[in-house]
Design an enzyme around this catalytic site. Sequence first.
Site, PDB file in Angstrom:
ATOM      1  N   LYS A 282       0.833  -1.198   0.000  1.00  0.00           N
ATOM      2  CA  LYS A 282       0.000   0.000   0.000  1.00  0.00           C
ATOM      3  C   LYS A 282       0.875   1.257   0.000  1.00  0.00           C
ATOM      4  CE  LYS A 282      -3.867  -1.955   2.669  1.00  0.00           C
ATOM      5  NZ  LYS A 282      -4.955  -1.688   1.723  1.00  0.00           N
ATOM      6  N   ASP A 293      -8.060  -2.860  10.123  1.00  0.00           N
ATOM      7  CA  ASP A 293      -8.510  -3.909   9.224  1.00  0.00           C
ATOM      8  C   ASP A 293      -9.005  -5.141   9.979  1.00  0.00           C
ATOM      9  OD1 ASP A 293      -9.094  -4.372   6.599  1.00  0.00           O
ATOM     10  OD2 ASP A 293      -7.162  -5.228   6.069  1.00  0.00           O
ATOM     11  N   ASP A 352      -2.971  -7.551  -1.813  1.00  0.00           N
ATOM     12  CA  ASP A 352      -3.727  -6.611  -0.981  1.00  0.00           C
ATOM     13  C   ASP A 352      -5.217  -6.934  -0.964  1.00  0.00           C
ATOM     14  OD1 ASP A 352      -4.040  -4.482   0.740  1.00  0.00           O
ATOM     15  OD2 ASP A 352      -4.250  -2.999  -0.864  1.00  0.00           O
ATOM     16  N   GLU A 354      -6.507  -9.463   0.458  1.00  0.00           N
ATOM     17  CA  GLU A 354      -6.247 -10.582   1.369  1.00  0.00           C
ATOM     18  C   GLU A 354      -7.428 -10.947   2.241  1.00  0.00           C
ATOM     19  OE1 GLU A 354      -6.639  -7.581   4.139  1.00  0.00           O
ATOM     20  OE2 GLU A 354      -5.628  -7.462   2.207  1.00  0.00           O
ATOM     21  N   ARG A 356     -10.574 -11.408   1.633  1.00  0.00           N
ATOM     22  CA  ARG A 356     -11.421 -12.468   1.078  1.00  0.00           C
ATOM     23  C   ARG A 356     -10.743 -13.828   1.155  1.00  0.00           C
ATOM     24  NH1 ARG A 356     -11.580  -9.168  -4.378  1.00  0.00           N
ATOM     25  NH2 ARG A 356     -11.332  -7.575  -2.763  1.00  0.00           N
TER      26      ARG A 356
END
Length: 502
Positions: A282, A293, A352, A354, A356
Site C-alpha cells: 500500500k 482492518d 492486498d 487478502e 477475502r
Amino acid sequence: MKFSIKSVNPEKQRGACVAVGIFEEHKLTPAAEAIDKIADGYISGILRKGDMRGKAGSTLMLHNVPNTVCDRVLLVGLGKETDLGDKAYRDAVRATFKTLHETGAADVTLFLNEVAVKSRDVAWKVLQTAIVAIESTYRFDRLKSKVEDTKPHLGKVTLGVTGPDSRAELAAGEEALQQGLAIAEGMNLAKDLGNLAPNICTPTYLAEQATSIAKTYKLTATVLEQKDMEKLGMGALLAVARGSRQPAKLIALEYWGRGKKEKPIVLVGKGVTFDTGGISLKPAAEMDEMKYDMCGAASVLGTITAIAKMGLSVNVIGIIPTTENMPGGNATKPGDVVTSMSGQTVEILNTDAEGRLILCDALTYTERYEPEAVIDIATLTGACVIALGHVASGLLSNDEELAEELLSASERTGDHAWRLPLWDEYQEQLKSNFADMGNIGGRAGGTITAACFLSRFTGKYRWAHLDVAGTAWKSGKEKGATGRPVPLLTQFLIGRAGQKST
C-alpha cells in the site's frame, strides 16, 4: 454512569439537573410546560426574549428557576415538531450529554422520551438514549503516559416517563434500557480493539480477548493454531500469514442461548490486525489506519459480548480468522496459486485483496456448525467507500429474507446498510487462466466482485456479507473506531431471539 427509568413529575424532581425539550416557534414539551407552570412562565419568558429558539441541537442551561426543587434546568432544542425524526432525536440527546459533561452536573433526569418521533416507540427512544449517552463518555487514552482530566462527572441518569401510559412505557423502556447499555458496552469493546496499536492488538491478543470473554460469560472458546489450519487445508488463510512473524489464529467463540439442538447464527469477522498490502504494498500515506482492518473481528467480539450481557435467547457462533498481512522473503507473491479449505484453487493476483482469502476458509469452516445463517463482516474494499461513503455499510446476500432482516435492523438502529446486487454476470470478472478463480475482478464493481468471490464458498447455507470499510472507523481529526456494525448485528439478533424456537 448509572441509569434508571422511572415515572416521575418533572416539576417535583430534585437533583442537579432536569432536561426538557423545546420546539421551535416557542412550543414547549409537556415536561417543559409543567416546569414553566410552577415557575410562573419563566421558561416562556426566556423563549419570547429569543435567548432560546428551540433550534435542533441547541441547549441552554438555566440556574435558579423559580419555585423548582432542582438545581438547574437544561433546555434542549428539538427543531420543528413536524420534523423530529431519528437523526434529529439522536442529535438532541447527543447535545444534551455534551452540555451536561461540560457543566459538571452530577446527575440528570431526562424528559426527552416523551416527545413523538416519527414511527418510533418509547423503547426505541430509550435504547438510542442509552447508546448515545455511553458514546459521549468514551475515551481511548490507555496508551498515553499522561492523561488529561476529561472524565465526565455525570454519574447518574434517570429517564423520566410521564403520561397515562407510563406503566406500559416503563416495562418496555426498562428492557430497552438494558439492551441499549449492552449494545454500548459491545461497541466500546469493538472501539478499544480497533484503536489499539497493531504491535499490541495482534492475532494472539485477539485470541486472548476471546478467551477472556468466554471465561467472563461462561462461553466456549476454541483457538486453532497454524498446524491445525494446515491439517484442515486452509491454504488461502495461511497464504496471507506467510510474510508475518505473528502466528495466524482461527478463533471460534460459541454462545448457546437456546441449547445446541437449534441451528446457530454464525458471525464471521475479518481479523487482519495490520494490512501492509503484502507484496502489493500500500502507499505510505495513512497506512497507520490499516490497524483497523480487524474491525470486523472486533465487531463480532463486541456483538457476542452484548448478547451475552443481555442473556439473549439465541445461538450465535463467532468465527474470527486473524493474521497480519506483511511483505517478506516468505510472503505470498502475485501469481501464486493456493488451494482453499473447500478444495477450490485461487490465483492471487493482488496480495492486498487478502481479506477475502482469510474469509473464504473461515466460511468453509462454518459448515461444521450446520448454521441457520452466516453473516460475514469485513473492512473489505475501498470501492465500498467510494460507492457509499462513510454513512452506510454495503450489504450483499444470497437470501432475500436474511437481507431484509438485516436492513430492518439497520433502519431501526440508524446503523445504516445499503444492499448491492450479487448477480451472476459479475462472476465473469473472477475468471482465471490458471486456477478456479482469481482473487480480484478488476476495478469495476470491486465491492460486488469481492462478495461474488466469497459467495463461491457459501453454497451450503444462507449468507450475507457486510462491507464496513467506510463505516468501521473515522479518519482525520476524529480518527478512531466507531463500534459499527455492533448495533446492527445486535438488533438483528434481538429480533431473532424474539422469534419462536423451531
